[in-house]
Design a protein around this motif. Structure first.
Motif, short mmCIF file in Angstrom:
data_model
loop_
_atom_site.label_atom_id
_atom_site.label_comp_id
_atom_site.label_asym_id
_atom_site.label_seq_id
_atom_site.Cartn_x
_atom_site.Cartn_y
_atom_site.Cartn_z
N SER A 338 0.82 -1.21 0.00
CA SER A 338 0.00 0.00 0.00
C SER A 338 0.86 1.26 0.00
CB SER A 338 -0.94 0.01 1.21
OG SER A 338 -1.87 -1.05 1.13
N VAL A 339 1.97 1.22 0.72
CA VAL A 339 2.89 2.36 0.71
C VAL A 339 3.45 2.56 -0.69
CG1 VAL A 339 5.09 3.26 1.57
CG2 VAL A 339 3.49 2.18 3.15
N ASP A 340 3.83 1.46 -1.35
CA ASP A 340 4.32 1.54 -2.73
C ASP A 340 3.27 2.17 -3.64
OD1 ASP A 340 6.72 0.37 -2.07
OD2 ASP A 340 6.13 -1.65 -2.71
N ASN A 341 2.02 1.78 -3.42
CA ASN A 341 0.92 2.32 -4.21
C ASN A 341 0.80 3.83 -4.03
OD1 ASN A 341 -2.01 3.16 -4.63
ND2 ASN A 341 -2.11 1.06 -5.37
N ILE A 342 0.93 4.30 -2.80
CA ILE A 342 0.84 5.74 -2.52
C ILE A 342 2.02 6.49 -3.12
CG2 ILE A 342 0.94 7.46 -0.66
CD1 ILE A 342 -0.61 5.38 1.08
N LEU A 343 3.22 5.93 -2.99
CA LEU A 343 4.40 6.57 -3.55
C LEU A 343 4.30 6.67 -5.07
CD1 LEU A 343 7.26 4.90 -1.43
CD2 LEU A 343 6.35 7.22 -1.22
N LEU A 344 3.72 5.66 -5.67
CA LEU A 344 3.57 5.63 -7.13
C LEU A 344 2.49 6.58 -7.61
CD1 LEU A 344 3.74 4.49 -10.02
CD2 LEU A 344 2.41 2.52 -9.24
N ASN A 345 1.28 6.42 -7.07
CA ASN A 345 0.11 7.10 -7.61
C ASN A 345 -0.11 8.52 -7.11
OD1 ASN A 345 -1.11 5.03 -9.38
ND2 ASN A 345 -1.20 3.85 -7.48
N THR A 346 0.54 8.89 -6.00
CA THR A 346 0.39 10.26 -5.52
C THR A 346 1.72 11.00 -5.46
OG1 THR A 346 -1.58 9.68 -4.21
CG2 THR A 346 -0.46 11.72 -3.64
N VAL A 347 2.70 10.44 -4.77
CA VAL A 347 3.97 11.16 -4.59
C VAL A 347 4.69 11.35 -5.92
CG1 VAL A 347 6.23 11.12 -3.48
CG2 VAL A 347 4.20 10.37 -2.20
N ALA A 348 4.92 10.27 -6.66
CA ALA A 348 5.61 10.38 -7.95
C ALA A 348 4.82 11.26 -8.91
CB ALA A 348 5.83 9.00 -8.56
N LEU A 349 3.50 11.11 -8.92
CA LEU A 349 2.66 11.91 -9.80
C LEU A 349 2.82 13.40 -9.51
CD1 LEU A 349 0.42 12.47 -11.84
CD2 LEU A 349 -1.26 11.93 -10.06
N PHE A 350 2.82 13.77 -8.24
CA PHE A 350 2.90 15.18 -7.89
C PHE A 350 4.29 15.76 -8.13
CE2 PHE A 350 -1.33 15.08 -6.50
CZ PHE A 350 -1.74 16.39 -6.30
N LEU A 351 5.32 14.95 -7.94
CA LEU A 351 6.65 15.42 -8.29
C LEU A 351 6.72 15.74 -9.79
CD1 LEU A 351 8.85 12.92 -6.23
CD2 LEU A 351 8.72 15.39 -5.89
N PHE A 352 6.14 14.84 -10.59
CA PHE A 352 6.12 15.01 -12.04
C PHE A 352 5.27 16.23 -12.42
CE2 PHE A 352 4.78 14.38 -16.37
CZ PHE A 352 5.87 13.78 -17.00
N ALA A 353 4.06 16.30 -11.86
CA ALA A 353 3.13 17.38 -12.21
C ALA A 353 3.70 18.74 -11.81
CB ALA A 353 1.78 17.15 -11.53
#
Length: 427
Positions: A338-353
């Motif tokens: 679940s942590v991996d899911n959050i890092l992928l779908n929210t954290v990485a996305l926001f860094l990119f955005a």
């Protein structure tokens, strides 16, 4: 013959036809100096082409059709934007075409110049009824080509998802903290309860939590009350205290709780019940208020993980999955997956955005590095590609696969896919 016009675009773009002794339908010698560039907007199919017909070199556009009569069906004969077409490339020349000024449009017929093997391979690829068109061929494509195209689809995927982030950012008047909070809340719903979590986040702005960051009971009351779970009468002390606190805070901030009925419990493991996820979300707020700023500051993946580990979840949830039923003791922490899911779908996305929106490549690079450090996702789609021989080393690859499947395989856009093009070139 069973192919669309797009196939002829491919054939022309890569000159995948017999180029010997080229002549127009009128018998004039024809030489392709440059086939031009595929036009994905309105107008002729290829721009900036350079063709020699007889002794004259022409620069302009090329239009492609299955039959030359398609020119008339598409009403190009009355469209001035097609007056600069210097060559009409068709599979079958069935009628003479004239420009608006009455001059005859030169035609190159490809009917006897495309190898039967290429057409058959395309038809096999395009009309397959398997999970994705190249399921039998992709394992024979050089991995460098596959990985290169997955890099492109990954960027496409994150650019599309970033657009949704920017739209929400605009609605929130450029507030990155609040935007991140909304998306983080949705992520905590893990698909099944994503919408209820999103509505819950809209019901109570993040800034309200900041006023109570030193009072865990009030934070938890705000979370569960806004989510609609504190309307019942409770016998146990903890939920009764939450209800009392929320009744005061609700009036103070004019909070309108969402309907508790929209939360989904059925066919879920108790560890994924929305009540436990809300308890974890409240603990995350207590541990790291204004999380977006912290995420932007932390560069090491291990430190990012620690933000979501050892959360101060209330002990009540060690023996409860919801307010009215006690159970055997369980872990209240978020699991690694679940942590991996959050890092992928929210954290990485926001860094990119954030990097895209502000023109700061540093954050885009951080997003990509984070994806490369996360394990590849395992789901029905990635499993099928793995079975077909595709190697996915990390989440960067698996996200690329998801975009490939959705935007190319499902849409049968093999001729726009680097992998599909390579398969056809192997004909």
């Amino acid at each position: 013959m069973n192919f669309p016009e797009d196939f002829l675009h491919y054939v022309w773009q890569f000159r995948s036809f017999d180029n010997n002794d080229l002549r127009t339908a009128d018998g004039e010698d024809l030489k392709i100096i440059h086939q031009g560039f595929l036009n994905k907007n309105a107008g002729p199919d290829f721009n900036n082409s350079k063709i020699q017909i007889g002794e004259t070199v022409w620069a302009g556009n090329v239009e492609i059709h299955i039959k030359s009569s398609d020119w008339l069906k598409h009403n190009h004969q009355s469209d001035a934007s097609y007056e600069n077409v210097i060559l009409h490339v068709v599979y079958e020349n069935d009628v003479e075409i004239k420009r608006i000024d009455g001059s005859i449009l030169p035609v190159l017929e490809l009917k006897n110049r495309i190898a039967d093997e290429l057409i058959q391979k395309y038809e096999t690829l395009f009309f397959t009824l398997t999970d994705f068109p190249c399921i039998a061929q992709i394992q024979h494509v050089d991995r460098l080509i596959v990985d290169s195209f997955l890099s492109r689809t990954l960027i496409e995927r994150f650019e599309q998802k970033s657009q949704v982030v920017v739209e929400t950012l605009s609605e929130l008047n450029g507030n990155w903290d609040e935007t991140f909070y909304r998306f983080m809340a949705r992520n905590f719903g893990f698909k099944v309860n994503a919408l209820p979590f999103e509505l819950f986040a809209k019901a109570i702005p993040q800034q309200i939590y900041g006023k109570h960051k030193d009072n865990s009971l009030q934070i938890e009351a705000l979370v569960f009350g806004s989510a609609g779970f504190l309307n019942d009468n409770f016998e146990e002390e903890y939920p009764a205290e939450l209800k009392k606190e929320f009744q005061f805070l609700q009036k103070k901030y004019n909070i309108k709780p969402i309907e508790v009925s929209i939360w989904k419990f059925m066919r879920m493991r108790p560890q994924n019940f929305p009540t436990l996820r809300l308890a974890q979300f409240a603990a995350l707020i207590l541990k790291a208020n204004h999380l977006f700023s912290k995420v932007m500051e932390i560069s090491r993946v291990a430190e990012l993980r620690r933000l979501f580990e050892n959360l101060p979840v209330n002990d009540f949830w060690k023996t409860h999955y919801h307010f009215k039923k006690e159970t055997t003791e369980v872990s209240t922490q978020i699991g690694k997956t679940s942590v991996d899911n959050i890092l992928l779908n929210t954290v990485a996305l926001f860094l990119f955005a954030y990097g895209r929106h502000t023109g700061t490549p540093f954050y885009i690079s951080r997003a990509i590095k984070l994806l490369e450090s996360l394990p590849a996702e395992q789901n029905a789609i990635t499993d099928k590609f793995t079975s077909a021989g595709v190697v996915m080393d990390n989440a960067f690859s698996s996200q690329g696969i998801l975009q490939l499947k959705k935007q190319y395989c499902d849409e049968k856009k093999c001729l726009s896919c680097g992998i599909g093009i390579k398969i056809l070139k192997q004909a």
